[in-house]
Scaffold this active site. Sequence first.
Site, mmCIF file in Angstrom:
data_model
loop_
_atom_site.group_PDB
_atom_site.id
_atom_site.type_symbol
_atom_site.label_atom_id
_atom_site.label_comp_id
_atom_site.label_asym_id
_atom_site.label_seq_id
_atom_site.Cartn_x
_atom_site.Cartn_y
_atom_site.Cartn_z
ATOM 1 C CD GLU A 26 -3.067 -2.736 14.669
ATOM 2 O OE1 GLU A 26 -3.215 -2.355 13.495
ATOM 3 O OE2 GLU A 26 -3.842 -2.410 15.595
ATOM 4 N NE ARG A 57 -2.595 -2.118 3.036
ATOM 5 C CZ ARG A 57 -2.857 -2.135 4.337
ATOM 6 N NH1 ARG A 57 -3.525 -1.157 4.878
ATOM 7 N NH2 ARG A 57 -2.442 -3.131 5.095
#
Length: 183
Positions: free
Chosen positions: A107, A70
């Site tokens: 994460e 991304r």
Amino acid sequence: MLSSTKPGEQPELDLKKYIREVPDFPKPGILFYDISTLLRNADAWQVATARLARAIAPWQPDLLAGIESRGFLTAAPLAQRLGCGFVMLRKPGKLPGDTVSLSYGLEYGQDTLHIQSDAIKPGQRVVVLDDLLATGGTLAASVQLLRKVGANVVGASVMIELTALGGRDKLDTPLHSLIQYAE
Ligand SMILES: O=P(O)(O)OC[C@H]1O[C@H](OP(=O)(O)OP(=O)(O)O)[C@H](O)[C@@H]1O
Ligand SMILES: Nc1ncnc2[nH]cnc12
């Protein structure tokens, strides 16, 4: 009637309206901030790119580095707009030739990034870009990796910062973020 607003400058446009929040993706307990809904809107993407360009230009980068995948979507249009070169930080097995790598935690997992050993000329000013900063593992590893191949990392920038996760504190470069969420 002629407008005095340049393309991509719509000060009133709230980019948060274009980001979709998806609970429990890719794992239970993760609230996923999905930029697909921003990218598919030409105005919103144009505005986001224009705002990022304005923030990054004062760092006077020679190159922008984008983090797969991304981060490519954030960095590549900006590099074109700012007249900079573009360097890819890629996941394993994707880059030909000699590469340097670094593993890191994020994460919701663990990963490794590679850069081509000859991607940066010594001392070139580099700004590293990603779509989102969560724990900061990815961006901190990217800064280290860029330095390993001789970059002068002058800043980092993301579209979205999840402020409660404290990722900013892992970085020793200036950080710009376009949108903040305090989860
Ligand atoms: O701050 P962190 O906790 O490290 O997390 C942020 C990273 O997580 C996502 O990447 P992901 O590895 O999911 O890859 P993708 O861009 O290929 O979807 C995102 O694009 C950032 O690169
Ligand atoms: N909560 C989140 N949403 C989207 N991308 C992410 N990358 C790491 N954490 C994320």
